[in-house]
Design an enzyme around this catalytic site. Structure first.
Site, PDB file in Angstrom:
ATOM      1  N   ARG A 171     -25.973  53.325 -61.622  1.00 33.39           N
ATOM      2  CA  ARG A 171     -27.704  53.318 -61.334  1.00 33.39           C
ATOM      3  C   ARG A 171     -27.904  54.942 -61.297  1.00 33.39           C
ATOM      4  O   ARG A 171     -29.045  55.214 -60.517  1.00 33.39           O
ATOM      5  CB  ARG A 171     -28.084  52.833 -60.048  1.00 33.39           C
ATOM      6  CG  ARG A 171     -27.722  51.176 -59.843  1.00 33.39           C
ATOM      7  CD  ARG A 171     -28.219  50.372 -61.154  1.00 33.39           C
ATOM      8  NE  ARG A 171     -27.524  49.091 -61.117  1.00 33.39           N
ATOM      9  CZ  ARG A 171     -26.938  48.763 -61.845  1.00 33.39           C
ATOM     10  NH1 ARG A 171     -25.891  49.586 -62.592  1.00 33.39           N
ATOM     11  NH2 ARG A 171     -26.463  47.423 -61.716  1.00 33.39           N
ATOM     12  N   SER A 245     -33.549  44.364 -56.950  1.00 35.41           N
ATOM     13  CA  SER A 245     -32.473  45.242 -55.935  1.00 35.41           C
ATOM     14  C   SER A 245     -33.137  46.258 -55.102  1.00 35.41           C
ATOM     15  O   SER A 245     -33.345  47.291 -55.982  1.00 35.41           O
ATOM     16  CB  SER A 245     -31.174  45.238 -56.545  1.00 35.41           C
ATOM     17  OG  SER A 245     -30.533  44.319 -57.202  1.00 35.41           O
ATOM     18  N   GLU A 342     -32.006  51.806 -54.149  1.00 38.43           N
ATOM     19  CA  GLU A 342     -31.843  51.876 -55.589  1.00 38.43           C
ATOM     20  C   GLU A 342     -33.557  52.290 -56.233  1.00 38.43           C
ATOM     21  O   GLU A 342     -33.493  52.772 -57.184  1.00 38.43           O
ATOM     22  CB  GLU A 342     -31.641  50.790 -56.094  1.00 38.43           C
ATOM     23  CG  GLU A 342     -31.370  50.575 -57.760  1.00 38.43           C
ATOM     24  CD  GLU A 342     -30.852  49.306 -58.286  1.00 38.43           C
ATOM     25  OE1 GLU A 342     -31.182  48.829 -59.271  1.00 38.43           O
ATOM     26  OE2 GLU A 342     -29.703  48.887 -57.624  1.00 38.43           O
TER      27      GLU A 342
END
Length: 346
Positions: A171, A245, A342
């Site tokens: 990520r 998420s 995130e």
């Protein structure tokens, strides 16, 4: 630059509630939608908005807005999908940064070009995909990424970045760190396979295919399975505000991971490719700490997926941020694991 391109209209004190999937009602001091790099170039050359920061917005699916933005918010709506090269085995497909990611995936699946079908239904745009190195169900962007073109905000040139230059991680990418605020991603190109090899190693995909008695799945079958899984686990932002998420799955060094697994023998864990580190699902940790389904006012943790924070209606960005900080502190206290967000916080 073609003289026929007009300066796009810039709006003032514009609500961007409909442009972020959390549905947070904040205002941008200035707002503009651009459909080409040339349009943005005109804005820069005008000098009118050089006194405020410029913030780029794609699908608004990976951002939590905590305040009104004293900035020029630029909605990137660069469109278009085209094949720029192909051979017997591969096809190189380029898409504009404003193309909806799921639409792009479905376009490639419909043409039987394999490689990103496991990334079906991920919210956001093509331009945001390499920034986050988005991934799901055993596949990441870097697996099929070829190059991108980004507009350099300091010298007004279009630069090309290959996989190495993008510095992809979990990520992560160059554009979230050293390159943050320095570039506007305009186009992204993927190298996809003409000879379809469905990626079905992820357990949940196998379960769906087995339930449907599909033994030789096509990439369309895999895409459909991923869509079914995501729809069963994740709330639709059109119904409940969320950004998917909220936290990254933590990766731990062997010593700390071993200690955690000895203390919690049933904890799920996965190897990290190219590393001795071990990855743990943040959702499991959050659920075990008792947060799943938690709600305070209109800020909450989704009842089906603890990794997803939600806005049930009128929650502010600051309320959701405060909840995320409580969760992080709780996980650190219970498991000794530091969670990372995130989502980008603005």
């Amino acid at each position: 630059m073609p003289s026929s391109i007009a300066l796009p209209r810039v709006l003032e004190n514009y609500s961007i509630q409909s442009l972020n999937t959390f549905g947070i009602d904040v205002k941008a001091r200035y707002f503009v939608e651009i459909r080409s790099i040339e349009q943005y170039h005109l804005i820069l050359n005008s000098g009118t908005y050089s006194h405020v920061p410029h913030i780029f917005l794609g699908g608004g699916s990976n951002v939590l807005l905590t305040q009104d933005l004293n900035a020029l918010v630029v909605k990137v709506a660069i469109d278009g999908i085209e094949v720029i090269k192909e051979d017997d085995q591969h096809v190189w497909v380029r898409a504009g940064a404003g193309v909806v990611w799921h639409d792009f995936v479905q376009y490639t699946v419909s043409h039987q070009w394999a490689g990103i079908e496991n990334l079906s239904l991920i919210p956001g745009t093509v331009g945001a995909a390499p920034m986050q190195n988005i991934g799901a169900y055993g596949v990441e962007i870097k697996d099929t990424f070829d190059h991108l073109q980004a507009f350099n905000l300091s010298n007004y040139t279009l630069e090309t970045f290959d996989t190495t230059a993008c510095q992809f991680g979990y990520r992560e990418s160059y554009f979230k760190h050293e390159g943050k605020g320095k570039y506007l991603i305009a186009y992204v190109c993927f190298k996809l396979n003409k000879v379809a090899e469905a990626q079905t190693s992820y357990g949940a995909i196998q379960e769906v295919l087995h339930a449907k008695s599909i033994t030789h799945p096509s990439i369309q079958d895999v895409s459909n399975a991923v869509i079914e899984i995501r729809q069963s686990k994740l709330p639709d932002p059109k119904e409940i505000g969320n950004s998917g998420s909220f936290f990254k799955n933590p990766t731990l060094k062997v010593a700390q991971a071993t200690e955690l697994m000895e203390k919690y023998p049933n904890i799920p864990h996965y190897p990290v490719t190219g590393s001795s580190d071990i990855k743990f699902p943040a959702g499991w940790l959050i659920e075990q700490a008792g947060w799943k389904g938690f709600r305070e006012g209109d800020a909450g943790v989704h009842a089906k997926q603890a990794l997803v924070l939600v806005n049930y209606g009128q929650a502010t960005g600051k309320q959701i941020l405060a909840l995320s900080e409580q969760i992080k502190q709780s996980i650190l206290s219970k498991f000794g694991v530091a969670l990372e967000t995130e989502v980008n916080i603005l």
